[in-house]
Design a protein around this motif. Structure first.
Motif, PDB file in Angstrom:
ATOM      1  N   ILE A   1       5.499   8.311  19.694  1.00  0.00           N
ATOM      2  CA  ILE A   1       4.287   8.266  19.050  1.00  0.00           C
ATOM      3  C   ILE A   1       3.899   9.449  18.190  1.00  0.00           C
ATOM      4  O   ILE A   1       3.440   9.491  16.914  1.00  0.00           O
ATOM      5  N   VAL A   2       3.704  10.638  18.991  1.00  0.00           N
ATOM      6  CA  VAL A   2       3.434  11.846  18.219  1.00  0.00           C
ATOM      7  C   VAL A   2       4.292  12.392  17.207  1.00  0.00           C
ATOM      8  O   VAL A   2       4.055  12.791  16.076  1.00  0.00           O
ATOM      9  N   GLU A   3       5.768  12.030  17.268  1.00  0.00           N
ATOM     10  CA  GLU A   3       6.860  12.459  16.588  1.00  0.00           C
ATOM     11  C   GLU A   3       6.702  11.586  15.116  1.00  0.00           C
ATOM     12  O   GLU A   3       6.865  12.211  14.050  1.00  0.00           O
ATOM     13  N   GLU A   4       6.453  10.104  15.305  1.00  0.00           N
ATOM     14  CA  GLU A   4       6.072   9.339  14.187  1.00  0.00           C
ATOM     15  C   GLU A   4       5.222   9.763  13.245  1.00  0.00           C
ATOM     16  O   GLU A   4       4.951   9.783  12.000  1.00  0.00           O
ATOM     17  N   LEU A   5       3.893  10.120  14.210  1.00  0.00           N
ATOM     18  CA  LEU A   5       2.799  10.419  13.434  1.00  0.00           C
ATOM     19  C   LEU A   5       2.819  11.818  12.532  1.00  0.00           C
ATOM     20  O   LEU A   5       2.731  11.757  11.252  1.00  0.00           O
TER      21      LEU A   5
ATOM     22  N   TRP B   1       4.993  10.897   9.506  1.00  0.00           N
ATOM     23  CA  TRP B   1       4.261  10.020   8.482  1.00  0.00           C
ATOM     24  C   TRP B   1       3.196  10.777   7.641  1.00  0.00           C
ATOM     25  O   TRP B   1       3.230  10.852   6.454  1.00  0.00           O
ATOM     26  N   LYS B   2       2.742  11.886   8.495  1.00  0.00           N
ATOM     27  CA  LYS B   2       1.793  12.781   7.660  1.00  0.00           C
ATOM     28  C   LYS B   2       2.511  13.735   7.003  1.00  0.00           C
ATOM     29  O   LYS B   2       1.998  14.037   5.667  1.00  0.00           O
ATOM     30  N   SER B   3       3.834  14.031   7.177  1.00  0.00           N
ATOM     31  CA  SER B   3       4.485  15.138   6.427  1.00  0.00           C
ATOM     32  C   SER B   3       4.900  14.425   5.021  1.00  0.00           C
ATOM     33  O   SER B   3       4.862  14.688   4.040  1.00  0.00           O
ATOM     34  N   GLU B   4       5.163  12.988   5.318  1.00  0.00           N
ATOM     35  CA  GLU B   4       5.646  12.011   4.104  1.00  0.00           C
ATOM     36  C   GLU B   4       4.359  12.003   3.214  1.00  0.00           C
ATOM     37  O   GLU B   4       4.556  11.915   1.831  1.00  0.00           O
ATOM     38  N   ILE B   5       3.315  11.830   3.808  1.00  0.00           N
ATOM     39  CA  ILE B   5       1.954  11.656   2.627  1.00  0.00           C
ATOM     40  C   ILE B   5       1.729  12.510   2.092  1.00  0.00           C
ATOM     41  O   ILE B   5       1.573  12.717   0.915  1.00  0.00           O
ATOM     42  N   LEU B   6       1.841  13.954   2.668  1.00  0.00           N
ATOM     43  CA  LEU B   6       1.778  15.149   2.057  1.00  0.00           C
ATOM     44  C   LEU B   6       2.592  15.384   0.797  1.00  0.00           C
ATOM     45  O   LEU B   6       2.155  15.869  -0.026  1.00  0.00           O
TER      46      LEU B   6
ATOM     47  N   LYS C   1       0.891  -1.128   0.138  1.00  0.00           N
ATOM     48  CA  LYS C   1      -0.023  -0.055   0.076  1.00  0.00           C
ATOM     49  C   LYS C   1       0.767   1.120   0.039  1.00  0.00           C
ATOM     50  O   LYS C   1       1.594   1.255   0.845  1.00  0.00           O
ATOM     51  N   VAL C   2       0.302   2.101  -0.718  1.00  0.00           N
ATOM     52  CA  VAL C   2       1.277   3.489  -1.218  1.00  0.00           C
ATOM     53  C   VAL C   2       0.845   4.035   0.253  1.00  0.00           C
ATOM     54  O   VAL C   2      -0.378   4.190   0.856  1.00  0.00           O
ATOM     55  N   ASN C   3       1.814   4.960   0.800  1.00  0.00           N
ATOM     56  CA  ASN C   3       1.571   5.835   1.897  1.00  0.00           C
ATOM     57  C   ASN C   3       1.384   5.133   3.182  1.00  0.00           C
ATOM     58  O   ASN C   3       1.037   5.839   4.299  1.00  0.00           O
ATOM     59  N   SER C   4       1.795   3.661   3.412  1.00  0.00           N
ATOM     60  CA  SER C   4       1.763   3.107   4.630  1.00  0.00           C
ATOM     61  C   SER C   4       3.237   2.660   5.025  1.00  0.00           C
ATOM     62  O   SER C   4       4.010   2.508   4.249  1.00  0.00           O
ATOM     63  N   LYS C   5       3.129   2.484   6.272  1.00  0.00           N
ATOM     64  CA  LYS C   5       4.563   2.458   7.157  1.00  0.00           C
ATOM     65  C   LYS C   5       4.179   1.707   8.219  1.00  0.00           C
ATOM     66  O   LYS C   5       3.438   1.521   8.879  1.00  0.00           O
TER      67      LYS C   5
END
Length: 296
Positions: free
Chosen positions: A278-282, A285-290, A256-260
């Motif tokens: 956890i918040v840092e990883e979130l 990941w959100k910046s990577e998706i964007l 899946k694209v954008n999954s990690k």
């Protein structure tokens, strides 16, 4: 839940939503434009309180809703069977009443399986999914989750009936979760002990445990919808217990694209000690998706 402790101002944001004539407790914290809905794991005696370290951080940017399933924390118990269908329908009813749309769904432990079922039934509700050491159906091939949880419940239930659990609670803070960044007041410590002792005899939770294998099987052939990015934040401690922990999570997201998948050093209850990570990883990941969306 009945309690002898008067709740302080930190709990003024609790609300009760009626589902099938039973009250489910929801906490709303934060006022950000983006919405996060948090689901807790099985057998947890005080979910909203135990998520405090994580929601405290998330609420700085997001609007967070923590939902306590029937039989947990401040929510009422029920005799309605704890099948995955009933749990997911109750969850959908709650989310509809609080008006959440296109939110990030975060689930810990067994709630990961409920979330998987929910995402397949209500594909348009959720923008993304985050699993905090969350369960996947295939883990039952490697560890009998139902047997372990039911046996544990009966042991604690017996110890509660003969008064041992109450004695232990009076002697120290064995049942008080130690969460980074959180200092419990005297009243909260009493409340946490009360909730733990009540969970020892909780028939709603026992029924959920007895349905684990059937619930996992009902979700066994499901995968995450293509349009929903998935982030698994897994614990190294669980990897030591279940050797293919990474592989069974990788299997369910495939390519899946954008999954990690990321690992954090810690035990199954990562949100006790690793909320900041956890918040840092979130956020990473959100910046990577964007960034990926912009490139496309």
């Amino acid at each position: 839940m009945g309690t002898s402790v008067k709740l302080d101002e930190k709990y003024n944001d609790l609300q009760y939503i009626s589902v099938n004539n039973k009250n489910i407790c929801v906490q709303k914290i934060g006022s950000g434009e983006e919405v996060i809905v948090l689901l807790h794991g099985g057998g947890v005696s005080a979910p909203i309180m135990e998520y405090r370290g994580l929601t405290k951080l998330l609420s700085e940017k997001y609007t967070c809703f923590s939902i306590e399933f029937l039989g947990y924390g401040f929510s009422e118990g029920t005799q309605v069977p704890r099948t995955i269908e009933n749990i997911v329908e109750e969850l959908h009813c709650i989310i509809g009443q609080i008006g959440c749309k296109q939110f990030t769904l975060i689930a810990h432990s067994i709630a990961g399986v409920y979330a998987l079922y929910y995402l397949n039934k209500y594909k348009n509700d959720v923008a993304s999914f985050v699993g905090i050491d969350s369960s996947v159906p295939k883990q039952n091939d490697f560890v009998n989750v139902e047997k372990a949880t039911v046996v544990s419940w009966h042991v604690t239930n017996f110890l509660s009936k003969v008064g041992i659990m109450k004695l232990i609670s009076k002697l120290g803070d064995t049942f008080i979760p130690k969460i980074n960044g959180i200092t419990w007041t005297k009243e909260e410590r009493i409340l946490l002990k009360e909730m733990f002792l009540e969970s020892c005899t909780n028939k709603t939770v026992l029924n959920e445990f007895k349905n684990i294998t059937k619930n996992f099987e009902k979700a066994r052939n499901l995968s995450y919808p293509p349009n929903i990015p998935v982030l698994f934040i897994l614990a190294t401690g669980t990897l030591k217990q279940i050797k293919p922990w990474k592989e069974i999570h990788q299997y369910i997201i495939g390519d899946k694209v954008n999954s990690k998948i990321v690992f954090l050093e810690g035990t199954h209850f990562l949100h006790y000690k690793c909320s900041e990570q956890i918040v840092e990883e979130l956020e990473v990941w959100k910046s990577e998706i964007l960034s990926s969306c912009i490139r496309r």
